[in-house]
Structures are given as structure tokens and as C-alpha cells.
Design a protein around this motif. Structure first.
Motif, PDB file in Angstrom:
ATOM      1  N   LEU A  41      -5.121   9.302  -2.502  1.00  0.00           N
ATOM      2  CA  LEU A  41      -5.880   8.068  -2.289  1.00  0.00           C
ATOM      3  C   LEU A  41      -7.088   7.998  -3.219  1.00  0.00           C
ATOM      4  N   SER A  42      -7.799   9.090  -3.356  1.00  0.00           N
ATOM      5  CA  SER A  42      -9.009   9.087  -4.179  1.00  0.00           C
ATOM      6  C   SER A  42      -8.704   8.952  -5.666  1.00  0.00           C
TER       7      SER A  42
ATOM      8  N   ASP B 225      -2.912  -2.169   1.337  1.00  0.00           N
ATOM      9  CA  ASP B 225      -3.744  -1.399   2.262  1.00  0.00           C
ATOM     10  C   ASP B 225      -3.524   0.083   1.981  1.00  0.00           C
ATOM     11  N   LEU B 226      -4.272   0.587   1.043  1.00  0.00           N
ATOM     12  CA  LEU B 226      -4.075   1.965   0.601  1.00  0.00           C
ATOM     13  C   LEU B 226      -4.581   2.982   1.607  1.00  0.00           C
ATOM     14  N   GLU B 227      -5.651   2.634   2.315  1.00  0.00           N
ATOM     15  CA  GLU B 227      -6.176   3.567   3.308  1.00  0.00           C
ATOM     16  C   GLU B 227      -5.162   3.807   4.424  1.00  0.00           C
ATOM     17  N   ALA B 228      -4.546   2.735   4.895  1.00  0.00           N
ATOM     18  CA  ALA B 228      -3.537   2.881   5.951  1.00  0.00           C
ATOM     19  C   ALA B 228      -2.339   3.662   5.438  1.00  0.00           C
TER      20      ALA B 228
ATOM     21  N   GLY C 130       0.808  -1.209   0.000  1.00  0.00           N
ATOM     22  CA  GLY C 130       0.000   0.000   0.000  1.00  0.00           C
ATOM     23  C   GLY C 130       0.842   1.260   0.000  1.00  0.00           C
TER      24      GLY C 130
ATOM     25  N   TRP D 251       0.805   3.921  -3.040  1.00  0.00           N
ATOM     26  CA  TRP D 251       0.394   5.299  -2.725  1.00  0.00           C
ATOM     27  C   TRP D 251       1.483   6.279  -3.148  1.00  0.00           C
TER      28      TRP D 251
ATOM     29  N   ALA E 199      -2.297   5.967   3.083  1.00  0.00           N
ATOM     30  CA  ALA E 199      -2.653   7.379   2.973  1.00  0.00           C
ATOM     31  C   ALA E 199      -2.693   8.051   4.343  1.00  0.00           C
ATOM     32  N   ALA E 200      -3.243   7.350   5.329  1.00  0.00           N
ATOM     33  CA  ALA E 200      -3.316   7.913   6.676  1.00  0.00           C
ATOM     34  C   ALA E 200      -1.922   8.148   7.260  1.00  0.00           C
TER      35      ALA E 200
END
Length: 274
Positions: free
Chosen positions: A244-245, A187-190, A120, A124, A192-193
Motif C-alpha cells: 500500500l505504501s 479504495d486502496l486502503e480497503a 482498489g 493493489w 490492503a486491509a
């Protein structure tokens, strides 16, 4: 500022790269993969290598150390390969070196497992800088001492080849459907966060400051190297907040199917078809 060394011996060309990089030894007793200002891709390739390589390192990704390498064209006089000799003669002065990783292996997604977290973060980062050269066809990843290392960022930030249209180009989505790490449940959300808050204007200014002035001069539309550095930093800062988007991760449309092998394709549910 990147450390500056002087090349003392040209060892051998690396013909896998389109720009014909070469392995050189330097006066600090180091061995480097050298990328040349005289190569066909030009100095913007070296600018991209510095900005993206240094940014990746600052974000905690494994990228080999970068140095500035002074090259005396006389080194090319004894080179038997005419193509290499001409490249060395055309590249006198300041060039770019990447720390050589002895014994490293090219990344093979069938032989080396990558965690969702690391996959991820890499995807990213590639989406942030618009890296079009990390596909299954040409991963530009090495495995060294059991760890994944990122190399060859010359094909990033394609928008800097046309600055008047850079803003629009930088806002385009990033198609990761053929990314070599797409099959590892990234895990792209993690990612990005963790990473997006780190990409600050201050960090980007520091990274851009590592690019030598002579690689930034005479750029149409900019009156100084510092003005061009600000443009790089501003474009990347704007993209970081929405990276991310912009990532499209999944199978291509039916009318434009992926050419990746079956084992690398990603199913609709996001799990690897392996």
C-alpha cells in the motif's frame, strides 16, 4: 498442481499479443489461449503467468483457469503461416494454457463501470506483483458475463530477470498514475486491509509449487527448482506487507505529464476527471 491436457488442434493465432499466443483445442474438450515456451519472451513469462495468475485467483480476483498443455510439434506441419509454424515447432512439450472466455470483450473504461472496491483490489494486486502492463494503453482486462477478468501477467515480477538485484527492484514504488482503473476512485486502503493478510508464506509456497520444474531449472544462482520457488515466495511476501505504501496514485509530475486521455487522468483530490 495445474491440470495437464494435450493440444489436439491449433485453431488460430491471437496477433494482439507480442508473444503470438494462439487458440487451441485440447483432449479434455476445452478451448484455451495457449502461450508457448518457444516464444521470444522465454519461459520466465510462463512462470510469471502461473505465479501471478494463481495468486490472483487465490486472492479472489477473477483470472481464467490455467492448465499445462502438452504440444506435439507435428501440429505445426500443416500451419500455412511460417511464423506460427516455427513457433509451434519450437514449443514441443509443456506449455501454458488459459481458459478461453468465448464472447468476452476487451475492457473499455468508457463503457464499463468498476466499483472503487474492485478497482482498489486490482491495483493493489498489480502493485504487489509489479505489473507494468495494465495501463490505459493496454488494459489486459476482459469483460465476460458482465464481470471483470484479469489476463496476461507475463510482464509482472520484472525483477526475476535479474535475481542478484531482485531485492532492491522489488522494493521500488509502483506508479499507478496511468493504470486503467485509476479513474474509478480505487479504495486502496480497503484492498490492503483485505488482501495483505492473505498473502502468507504458506499461500505463496502453494502458488509457486504450481510452476513446473522444467521452467525453473538451470537458473543461475539456484541449485534446484525448489530454491527458486522459495525466492519467488520470499520476495512477494516481503513486498506484500508494504504494498500500500508503495503505490503512487495521482497525476504525474509537471515535468513528466501523463499521456493518458483527459477523461482518464486523476485529479489531485483523487476524483476522476471524466
Amino acid at each position: 498442481m495445474l491440470t495437464e491436457v494435450t493440444a489436439t488442434r491449433y485453431v488460430t493465432p491471437l496477433r494482439e499479443g507480442g508473444s503470438l499466443p494462439g487458440i487451441v483445442e485440447a483432449d479434455d474438450l476445452g478451448t484455451y489461449v495457449m502461450k508457448f515456451t518457444g516464444a521470444g519472451q522465454g519461459r520466465k513469462t510462463l512462470v510469471a503467468e502461473v505465479i501471478c495468475g494463481q495468486l490472483g485467483r487465490r486472492l479472489g480476483l477473477r483470472v481464467p483457469d490455467l492448465v499445462q498443455i502438452q504440444l506435439d510439434p507435428v501440429i505445426g506441419l500443416g500451419e500455412p503461416d511460417q511464423e506460427v509454424q516455427e513457433l509451434l515447432k519450437a514449443s514441443g512439450g509443456l506449455n501454458l494454457g488459459m481458459d478461453y472466455l468465448p464472447g468476452s470483450l476487451g475492457f473499455d473504461p468508457l463503457a464499463f463501470e468498476v466499483s472503487p472496491g474492485e478497482a482498489g483490489r486490482v491495483i493493489w494486486f498489480d502493485a504487489l506483483v509489479g505489473n507494468v502492463d495494465r495501463s490505459w494503453r493496454n488494459p489486459n482486462l476482459l469483460v465476460w458475463h458482465g464481470r471483470l477478468w484479469l489476463i496476461d501477467h507475463g510482464a509482472t515480477m520484472i525483477w526475476h530477470h535479474n535475481w542478484p538485484a531482485a531485492r532492491g527492484a522489488a522494493e521500488k514504488p509502483y506508479d499507478a498514475s496511468d493504470h486503467v482503473l485509476a479513474s474509478f476512485a480505487p479504495d486502496l486502503e480497503a484492498a490492503a486491509a483485505e488482501l495483505a493478510p492473505l498473502v502468507t508464506g504458506e499461500l505463496l509456497a502453494e502458488v509457486a509449487a504450481d510452476v513446473p520444474d522444467e521452467w525453473l531449472v538451470e537458473e543461475p544462482g539456484f541449485d534446484s527448482p525448489d530454491a527458486l520457488r522459495r525466492a519467488y515466495a520470499e520476495t512477494l511476501a516481503e513486498r506484500a506487507a508494504t504494498t500500500l505504501s508503495r503505490i503512487a496514485l495521482g497525476p504525474r509530475r509537471a515535468e513528466e505529464p501523463s499521456q493518458a486521455p483527459d477523461w482518464l487522468r486523476v485529479r489531485v483530490d483523487g476524483k476522476a476527471a471524466r
